[in-house]
Design a protein around this motif. Structure first.
Motif, short mmCIF file in Angstrom:
data_model
loop_
_atom_site.label_atom_id
_atom_site.label_comp_id
_atom_site.label_asym_id
_atom_site.label_seq_id
_atom_site.Cartn_x
_atom_site.Cartn_y
_atom_site.Cartn_z
N MET A 1 0.85 -1.18 0.00
CA MET A 1 0.00 0.00 0.00
C MET A 1 0.89 1.24 0.00
N VAL A 2 0.63 2.16 -0.91
CA VAL A 2 1.42 3.37 -1.06
C VAL A 2 0.74 4.51 -0.30
N GLN A 3 1.53 5.20 0.53
CA GLN A 3 1.01 6.37 1.23
C GLN A 3 1.60 7.61 0.60
N HIS A 4 0.73 8.57 0.31
CA HIS A 4 1.17 9.84 -0.28
C HIS A 4 1.32 10.87 0.83
N THR A 5 2.47 11.53 0.86
CA THR A 5 2.68 12.57 1.86
C THR A 5 2.41 13.95 1.30
N GLU A 6 2.29 14.05 -0.03
CA GLU A 6 2.00 15.33 -0.65
C GLU A 6 0.51 15.45 -0.92
N LEU A 7 0.05 16.68 -0.86
CA LEU A 7 -1.34 16.95 -1.20
C LEU A 7 -1.44 17.25 -2.68
N ALA A 8 -2.57 16.89 -3.27
CA ALA A 8 -2.82 17.27 -4.65
C ALA A 8 -3.12 18.77 -4.70
N TYR A 9 -3.05 19.35 -5.90
CA TYR A 9 -3.27 20.79 -6.02
C TYR A 9 -4.64 21.21 -5.50
N HIS A 10 -5.68 20.44 -5.82
CA HIS A 10 -7.01 20.81 -5.35
C HIS A 10 -7.12 20.68 -3.83
N GLU A 11 -6.42 19.71 -3.25
CA GLU A 11 -6.42 19.57 -1.80
C GLU A 11 -5.68 20.73 -1.14
N THR A 12 -4.62 21.18 -1.78
CA THR A 12 -3.88 22.33 -1.28
C THR A 12 -4.77 23.56 -1.27
N MET A 13 -5.53 23.77 -2.33
CA MET A 13 -6.44 24.91 -2.40
C MET A 13 -7.53 24.80 -1.33
N ASP A 14 -8.10 23.62 -1.16
CA ASP A 14 -9.12 23.42 -0.12
C ASP A 14 -8.55 23.70 1.26
N LEU A 15 -7.34 23.22 1.50
CA LEU A 15 -6.69 23.44 2.78
C LEU A 15 -6.46 24.94 3.02
N LEU A 59 -4.09 22.42 10.71
CA LEU A 59 -4.10 22.72 9.28
C LEU A 59 -2.72 23.14 8.79
N LYS A 60 -2.01 23.91 9.60
CA LYS A 60 -0.66 24.31 9.22
C LYS A 60 0.27 23.10 9.12
N ALA A 61 0.07 22.12 9.99
CA ALA A 61 0.87 20.90 9.92
C ALA A 61 0.60 20.15 8.62
N LEU A 62 -0.65 20.15 8.16
CA LEU A 62 -1.00 19.50 6.90
C LEU A 62 -0.39 20.23 5.71
N TYR A 63 -0.18 21.53 5.87
CA TYR A 63 0.37 22.35 4.79
C TYR A 63 1.78 21.91 4.39
N GLU A 64 2.46 21.18 5.25
CA GLU A 64 3.80 20.69 4.92
C GLU A 64 3.77 19.79 3.70
N GLY A 65 2.64 19.13 3.44
CA GLY A 65 2.50 18.27 2.28
C GLY A 65 1.90 18.96 1.08
N ALA A 66 1.76 20.28 1.15
CA ALA A 66 1.13 21.02 0.07
C ALA A 66 2.02 21.11 -1.15
N ARG A 67 1.43 21.03 -2.30
CA ARG A 67 2.17 21.18 -3.57
C ARG A 67 2.20 22.65 -3.93
N THR A 68 3.37 23.11 -4.27
CA THR A 68 3.53 24.47 -4.75
C THR A 68 4.48 24.43 -5.95
N ASN A 69 4.61 25.54 -6.61
CA ASN A 69 5.51 25.61 -7.77
C ASN A 69 6.97 25.76 -7.35
#
Length: 71
Positions: A1-15, A59-69
């Motif tokens: 089972m693969v765990q993703h530590t990064e958020l997708a772009y839409h998840e980053t925007m929702d966050l 929420l800030k802790a979750l932001y560590e997995g946010a995708r940015t440019n």
């Protein structure tokens, strides 16, 4: 089972939107406490402040997995 530590772009925007909302809630409750004379209402607003601070930290802790440019 693969765990993703990064958020997708839409998840980053929702966050981001949730973080903005909780920040506004925090500011509003803090400001309203200063003009409120009902002690029971002040207690409710203080509880909201405490819960908002906790939510913002989470929420800030979750932001560590946010995708940015920047990556």
């Amino acid at each position: 089972m693969v765990q993703h530590t990064e958020l997708a772009y839409h998840e980053t925007m929702d966050l981001h939107e949730m973080l903005n909302f909780k920040t506004i809630c925090l500011m509003k409750s803090k400001l309203m406490q200063g003009i409120c004379f009902d002690n029971d209402l002040k207690k409710l607003m203080q509880k909201d402040v405490e819960q908002s601070v906790t939510a913002i930290k989470e929420l800030k802790a979750l932001y560590e997995g946010a995708r940015t440019n920047r990556k």
